[in-house]
Design a protein around this motif. Structure first.
Motif, PDB file in Angstrom:
ATOM      1  N   LEU A  42      51.087  55.236  10.078  1.00  9.26           N
ATOM      2  CA  LEU A  42      49.316  55.521  10.456  1.00  9.26           C
ATOM      3  C   LEU A  42      48.343  55.052   9.604  1.00  9.26           C
ATOM      4  CD1 LEU A  42      50.306  59.021  12.107  1.00  9.26           C
ATOM      5  CD2 LEU A  42      49.250  57.119  12.966  1.00  9.26           C
ATOM      6  N   SER A  43      48.840  55.781   7.798  1.00 10.41           N
ATOM      7  CA  SER A  43      48.446  54.861   6.909  1.00 10.41           C
ATOM      8  C   SER A  43      47.839  53.193   6.980  1.00 10.41           C
ATOM      9  CB  SER A  43      49.217  56.230   5.792  1.00 10.41           C
ATOM     10  OG  SER A  43      48.054  55.622   4.219  1.00 10.41           O
ATOM     11  N   ILE A  44      48.904  52.522   6.597  1.00  8.39           N
ATOM     12  CA  ILE A  44      48.433  51.558   6.647  1.00  8.39           C
ATOM     13  C   ILE A  44      47.809  51.026   7.771  1.00  8.39           C
ATOM     14  CG2 ILE A  44      49.877  48.822   7.194  1.00  8.39           C
ATOM     15  CD1 ILE A  44      52.688  50.693   6.119  1.00  8.39           C
ATOM     16  N   TYR A  45      47.915  51.654   8.968  1.00  2.00           N
ATOM     17  CA  TYR A  45      47.252  50.967  10.675  1.00  2.00           C
ATOM     18  C   TYR A  45      45.685  50.931   9.769  1.00  2.00           C
ATOM     19  CZ  TYR A  45      44.577  51.096  15.082  1.00  2.00           C
ATOM     20  OH  TYR A  45      43.571  51.276  15.266  1.00  2.00           O
ATOM     21  N   LEU A  46      45.450  52.230   9.608  1.00  2.00           N
ATOM     22  CA  LEU A  46      43.560  53.116   8.981  1.00  2.00           C
ATOM     23  C   LEU A  46      43.328  52.401   8.326  1.00  2.00           C
ATOM     24  CD1 LEU A  46      44.178  56.862  10.021  1.00  2.00           C
ATOM     25  CD2 LEU A  46      43.474  55.063  11.125  1.00  2.00           C
ATOM     26  N   LEU A  47      43.614  51.782   6.534  1.00  2.00           N
ATOM     27  CA  LEU A  47      43.369  50.971   6.106  1.00  2.00           C
ATOM     28  C   LEU A  47      43.032  49.971   6.440  1.00  2.00           C
ATOM     29  CD1 LEU A  47      45.790  52.503   2.913  1.00  2.00           C
ATOM     30  CD2 LEU A  47      43.594  52.884   3.480  1.00  2.00           C
ATOM     31  N   PHE A  48      44.271  48.538   7.241  1.00  2.00           N
ATOM     32  CA  PHE A  48      44.449  47.395   7.854  1.00  2.00           C
ATOM     33  C   PHE A  48      42.946  47.269   8.410  1.00  2.00           C
ATOM     34  CE2 PHE A  48      46.430  43.359   8.598  1.00  2.00           C
ATOM     35  CZ  PHE A  48      45.701  43.063   7.794  1.00  2.00           C
ATOM     36  N   SER A  49      42.647  48.366   9.245  1.00  2.00           N
ATOM     37  CA  SER A  49      41.297  48.357  10.483  1.00  2.00           C
ATOM     38  C   SER A  49      40.704  48.399   9.537  1.00  2.00           C
ATOM     39  CB  SER A  49      41.713  49.587  11.386  1.00  2.00           C
ATOM     40  OG  SER A  49      40.485  49.176  11.890  1.00  2.00           O
ATOM     41  N   LEU A  50      40.392  49.317   8.958  1.00  2.00           N
ATOM     42  CA  LEU A  50      38.704  49.601   8.006  1.00  2.00           C
ATOM     43  C   LEU A  50      38.655  48.137   6.790  1.00  2.00           C
ATOM     44  CD1 LEU A  50      38.749  53.152   6.785  1.00  2.00           C
ATOM     45  CD2 LEU A  50      37.386  52.157   8.582  1.00  2.00           C
ATOM     46  N   GLY A  51      39.928  47.697   6.334  1.00  2.00           N
ATOM     47  CA  GLY A  51      39.712  46.399   5.614  1.00  2.00           C
ATOM     48  C   GLY A  51      38.728  45.098   6.826  1.00  2.00           C
ATOM     49  N   LEU A  52      39.745  44.722   7.654  1.00  2.00           N
ATOM     50  CA  LEU A  52      39.640  43.890   8.818  1.00  2.00           C
ATOM     51  C   LEU A  52      37.667  44.038   9.089  1.00  2.00           C
ATOM     52  CD1 LEU A  52      42.571  43.924  10.737  1.00  2.00           C
ATOM     53  CD2 LEU A  52      41.287  42.143   9.621  1.00  2.00           C
ATOM     54  N   THR A  53      37.212  45.337   9.233  1.00  2.00           N
ATOM     55  CA  THR A  53      36.253  46.105  10.337  1.00  2.00           C
ATOM     56  C   THR A  53      35.267  45.760   8.755  1.00  2.00           C
ATOM     57  OG1 THR A  53      36.688  47.985   9.753  1.00  2.00           O
ATOM     58  CG2 THR A  53      36.355  47.141  12.040  1.00  2.00           C
ATOM     59  N   GLY A  54      35.823  45.817   7.980  1.00  2.00           N
ATOM     60  CA  GLY A  54      34.395  45.378   6.412  1.00  2.00           C
ATOM     61  C   GLY A  54      34.536  44.660   5.817  1.00  2.00           C
ATOM     62  N   GLY A  55      35.713  43.602   6.372  1.00  2.00           N
ATOM     63  CA  GLY A  55      35.772  42.471   5.610  1.00  2.00           C
ATOM     64  C   GLY A  55      34.234  41.323   6.777  1.00  2.00           C
ATOM     65  N   ILE A 177      44.226  49.150  -1.783  1.00  2.00           N
ATOM     66  CA  ILE A 177      43.852  48.438  -2.525  1.00  2.00           C
ATOM     67  C   ILE A 177      44.128  47.031  -1.676  1.00  2.00           C
ATOM     68  CG2 ILE A 177      43.976  46.798  -4.520  1.00  2.00           C
ATOM     69  CD1 ILE A 177      43.193  49.744  -6.275  1.00  2.00           C
ATOM     70  N   LEU A 178      45.499  46.660  -1.291  1.00  2.00           N
ATOM     71  CA  LEU A 178      46.179  45.561  -1.088  1.00  2.00           C
ATOM     72  C   LEU A 178      45.711  45.736   0.569  1.00  2.00           C
ATOM     73  CD1 LEU A 178      49.574  44.850  -2.083  1.00  2.00           C
ATOM     74  CD2 LEU A 178      48.059  43.147  -2.664  1.00  2.00           C
ATOM     75  N   LEU A 179      45.562  46.503   1.454  1.00  2.00           N
ATOM     76  CA  LEU A 179      45.390  46.519   2.661  1.00  2.00           C
ATOM     77  C   LEU A 179      43.741  46.979   2.065  1.00  2.00           C
ATOM     78  CD1 LEU A 179      47.790  49.175   3.509  1.00  2.00           C
ATOM     79  CD2 LEU A 179      47.543  46.452   4.301  1.00  2.00           C
ATOM     80  N   LEU A 180      43.388  47.259   1.822  1.00  2.00           N
ATOM     81  CA  LEU A 180      41.871  47.067   1.853  1.00  2.00           C
ATOM     82  C   LEU A 180      41.124  45.870   1.588  1.00  2.00           C
ATOM     83  CD1 LEU A 180      40.565  50.668   0.073  1.00  2.00           C
ATOM     84  CD2 LEU A 180      40.208  49.705   3.304  1.00  2.00           C
ATOM     85  N   LEU A 181      41.747  45.314   0.600  1.00  2.00           N
ATOM     86  CA  LEU A 181      40.817  43.777   0.263  1.00  2.00           C
ATOM     87  C   LEU A 181      41.673  42.786   0.744  1.00  2.00           C
ATOM     88  CD1 LEU A 181      41.285  44.422  -3.349  1.00  2.00           C
ATOM     89  CD2 LEU A 181      38.940  45.094  -2.137  1.00  2.00           C
ATOM     90  N   GLY A 182      42.988  42.851   1.237  1.00  2.00           N
ATOM     91  CA  GLY A 182      43.506  42.314   2.008  1.00  2.00           C
ATOM     92  C   GLY A 182      43.339  42.121   3.642  1.00  2.00           C
ATOM     93  N   GLY A 183      42.287  42.692   4.218  1.00  2.00           N
ATOM     94  CA  GLY A 183      42.268  43.342   5.552  1.00  2.00           C
ATOM     95  C   GLY A 183      40.565  42.842   5.419  1.00  2.00           C
ATOM     96  N   MET A 184      39.658  42.564   4.383  1.00  2.00           N
ATOM     97  CA  MET A 184      38.489  42.400   4.332  1.00  2.00           C
ATOM     98  C   MET A 184      38.619  40.553   3.496  1.00  2.00           C
ATOM     99  SD  MET A 184      36.576  45.378   1.560  1.00  2.00           S
ATOM    100  CE  MET A 184      34.706  44.816   2.174  1.00  2.00           C
ATOM    101  N   VAL A 185      39.549  40.240   3.622  1.00  2.00           N
ATOM    102  CA  VAL A 185      39.717  38.841   3.622  1.00  2.00           C
ATOM    103  C   VAL A 185      40.243  38.681   5.032  1.00  2.00           C
ATOM    104  CG1 VAL A 185      40.740  37.040   2.257  1.00  2.00           C
ATOM    105  CG2 VAL A 185      40.138  38.694   1.158  1.00  2.00           C
TER     106      VAL A 185
END
Length: 324
Positions: A42-55, A177-185
């Motif tokens: 769940l934590s991975i999903y939420l962080l990655f999701s916010l990173g993607l939409t944030g990017g 950091i990895l999921l947020l920044l990676g997702g944003m890219v």
């Protein structure tokens, strides 16, 4: 009364009710619990999701609009843990290690509070700028600063404890950091057609996943209530007063640098939050003498429930007032 209506509206949100249900389960020592692998997922999903939409949002933003916020966040990355350290040390009379551990927790960001504030802003009809996820990642470096502060204050030499390079790596390697920044890219690179193929999973399911995550956070927070006697009255006041000061200041700064009402509100919630995932791991490794009963009870048992139940309506009311 508008304030009471806003508070009740927040308490009746499904995501907040899920947190309260978890807290009730924790209080009555229910058998309800989510398996650790599910919590991590769940934590991975939420962080990655916010990173993607944030990017996606960051790719659309003008660089001139983001720079003032980036500068303000950089200053707060040092200012918030410095203030928390001084309050704990001078007013609370805590030793260097426990003061620095608290500074690390309040200088970092609670992803649960960030998720909830983004959802709250959307529910109020004022979605926040998605690129605020980048500010969350930046403020994670407040943990490193706090641990270095402890080393300087206690006169430790470079050869003792965990080295500065290891502190930096421990934060950079962290999943936040990895999921947020990676997702944003990834989100910034993806075109509209590619995004349409994955958006149902990362946008439509987000609130449901968040409810499950906050259900578990409620259970965990309730278990910390029994440690209230250990932290004392000062720490209860610390865990409520600091979020209010940081939250209102964050909203004012967000408004000043040009964020929308929802964006200023979320930025205030980011500043008001206290980490209970990444910071505890860093403190256990670098400050083993610090008492987890103090910093975990304060961040997870006091500040998280306060922010979810009362802090978010307060920061929203202030952001709305500034926007008039």
């Amino acid at each position: 009364m508008p304030g009471l209506d806003l508070l009740l509206s927040n308490l009746l949100q499904p995501i907040v009710l899920a947190f309260l249900l978890g807290a009730i389960a924790g209080f009555v020592k229910s058998e309800l619990e989510l398996p650790e692998p599910v919590i991590k997922l769940l934590s991975i999903y939420l962080l990655f999701s916010l990173g993607l939409t944030g990017g996606r949002e960051l790719a659309k933003a003008e660089i001139g609009d983001v720079l003032p916020l980036l500068a303000a966040t950089t200053v707060l990355t040092f200012a918030i843990p410095s203030g928390a350290y001084l309050v704990a040390r001078r007013l609370g009379g805590l030793d260097v290690s426990n003061s620095a551990a608290l500074a690390a927790h309040y200088g970092s960001v609670s992803t649960a509070t960030f998720f909830a504030s983004m959802s709250f802003a959307t529910a109020m009809g004022a979605p926040a700028e998605g690129y605020l996820a980048a500010m969350v990642a930046l403020m994670e470096f407040g943990v490193i600063y706090s641990l270095v502060l402890a080393r300087v204050a206690s006169g430790r030499r470079e050869g003792g404890g965990v080295k500065a390079a290891e502190l930096v790596l421990s934060v950079v390697r962290g999943r936040g950091i990895l999921l947020l920044l990676g997702g944003m890219v990834i989100g910034a690179i993806a075109n509209d057609k590619q995004w349409a193929q994955i958006s149902p999973f990362y946008e439509s399911l987000f609130r449901g996943m968040l409810m499950l995550f906050l259900l578990e956070m409620g259970i965990t927070a309730a278990r910390q209530i029994t440690a209230f006697r250990q932290v004392g009255a000062f720490m209860v006041a610390f865990g409520v007063a600091l979020p209010i000061v940081h939250g209102l200041a964050g909203v004012a700064i967000g408004h000043t640098v040009g964020l929308s009402t929802g964006g200023a509100f979320v930025f205030g919630a980011i500043c008001a939050s206290a980490s209970f995932i990444d910071a505890p791991a860093a403190c256990r490794a670098s400050l083993p003498e610090a008492n987890p009963g103090i910093y975990l009870t304060s961040s997870l048992g006091i500040t998280l429930p306060f922010n979810l139940l009362a802090g978010l309506p307060l920061y929203w009311a202030f952001a709305s007032w500034l926007a008039r």
